[in-house]
Design an enzyme around this catalytic site. Sequence first.
Site, PDB file in Angstrom:
ATOM      1  CG  ASP A  78      61.487  42.200  51.509  1.00 56.11           C
ATOM      2  OD1 ASP A  78      60.800  43.247  51.595  1.00 56.11           O
ATOM      3  OD2 ASP A  78      62.682  42.084  51.208  1.00 56.11           O
ATOM      4  CD  GLU A 442      65.032  40.132  49.264  1.00 57.10           C
ATOM      5  OE1 GLU A 442      65.496  40.418  50.379  1.00 57.10           O
ATOM      6  OE2 GLU A 442      63.921  39.359  49.267  1.00 57.10           O
ATOM      7  CB  SER A 468      64.966  36.277  49.587  1.00 52.81           C
ATOM      8  OG  SER A 468      64.566  35.557  50.658  1.00 52.81           O
TER       9      SER A 468
END
Length: 553
Positions: A78, A442, A468
């Site tokens: 991510d 995110e 996040s």
Amino acid sequence: MRSDLIIKGLERAPHRSLFKAMGYTDEELSRPLVGVCNSFNEIIPGHVHLRTITEDVKAGVRMAGGTPVEFPVIGICDGIAMGHVGMKYSLASRELIADSIESMVMAHPFDALVMVTNCDKIVPGMLMAILRLNIPAVVVSGGPMMAGRHKGQPVDLISVFEGVGKVKAKKISMRELKAIEDCACPGCGSCSGMYTANSMNCVTEALGLGLPGNGTIPAVTAARRRLAKEAGMAVMNLLKKGIRPRDIATLQAFRNAVAVDMALGCSTNTVLHIPAVAHEAGITIDLEIFNEISKKTPNLCKLSPASTHHLEDLDAAGGVPAVMKRISALGVIDGTCMTVTGRTVGENIKNASVLDETVIRPLEDPYLKEGGLAILRGNLAPDGCVVKQSAVAENMLVNEGPARVFDSEDEAIEAILGGRIKAGDVVVIRYEGPKGGPGMREMLAPTSAIAGMGLDTTVALLTDGRFSGGTRGAAIGHISPEAAEGGPIALVREGDLIAIDIPAQTITLKVSEGELKKRKKELKPFKPSISNGYLARYARLVTSASTGAVFKD
């Protein structure tokens, strides 16, 4: 045994021959076959060491009389995917992971499974798979990264993200940011704060599908390798006893997990993943369950980004078992729930204790009297939205300001870094939901920029996207229905007043009902930004964030 389908009998001689081509002996084929799903790759710091962890799992399986069979699955970092089109694929990969594991296990009928995981979407994807398949299984993570050190203070990945905003605000130099960049992530493991990966690994432990220590033992320690071996042995015990994932992941077990989530102050992404995992077990986790349990469970821990504590500190303080033991006094933990140890939660935590009350606070002195997360509703979010209230400055818990509206994350980042957002503004980022993104990106880059520029105590950020676990401040996500489905967030215009009251769990667009109806009629049909490939299919199949962004049945 499931593996009898491919091992036993005259008709399976060709199948056995193929195993022998890979070096398996008759002795190995006479034992239970245990699938070991290894999510190792060379693009995620939390997974780069999983070859070692997987070999330890396989050693544990062999010690307990099984034959381990390793197979891979994808994983997305991510942090590296953040802030560009790659983040559209992160949440969407959760379903790919679950589906690919299902495909492997149904095509090759293993008797039991060990899932070797660590980071954001890989953990829930694997949990979804084992609950869907419902054969004896253990989940073991690679463990958290250690915090870095800069000028005698702990730093981590979020320090680097926020450093970008600090450079823009001329608070630090590029030279200092480079120094932080070089030391913030000192080695392998899931990023060191209570971000999504560590949140989900702790949730897995609380749920009973991971061994005690799964969420907190640091990646670089020998204890993490020992835990991996124990996971391999534990799955053989589950197979012997006939204990399956759905025997463990009951409604009460999910309630235990939510209670731990609240006490730890976990990532808002847990509000997406816990309902999605429960869905695979045939259990409905309504958003109101989070508020119900939050009212009974104080927030006892603040880890980065909410403080300077990290996962290594939580582990040294007693870890998840110590937290569960402490909050069990409030009646929010069901000690009768079974776990992958083959023992109950109550038996697992019987001898647990808090070793550092600066990390795990006493019940009489919590950070918050309620849990770390809150679900808000109102005319802007009729189906709900979520905020990490444990990471919100006190002065921002009740707030009202004019909307600054952006139809993508990229537009918002440009405005924030360009100095166009002022104290008191409410930044609204829309068309970033599961369908609209597609993929529900995110918003770590914009929230970190806001924090780095010193605006996190004066600026709120609302989105139908998500955040996040590293986000801090008045960041409210998962606004449902999303803009792409014609939700009220699509009707917000520049300058509209938005009122946020986190203690009252409300979020209100201060525009008359008549005006909103007029805007609704004028709203143009949504046109997806991606019309082919996996994300186009994902957008057609995915449901609302309020139901975990699972696929339509």
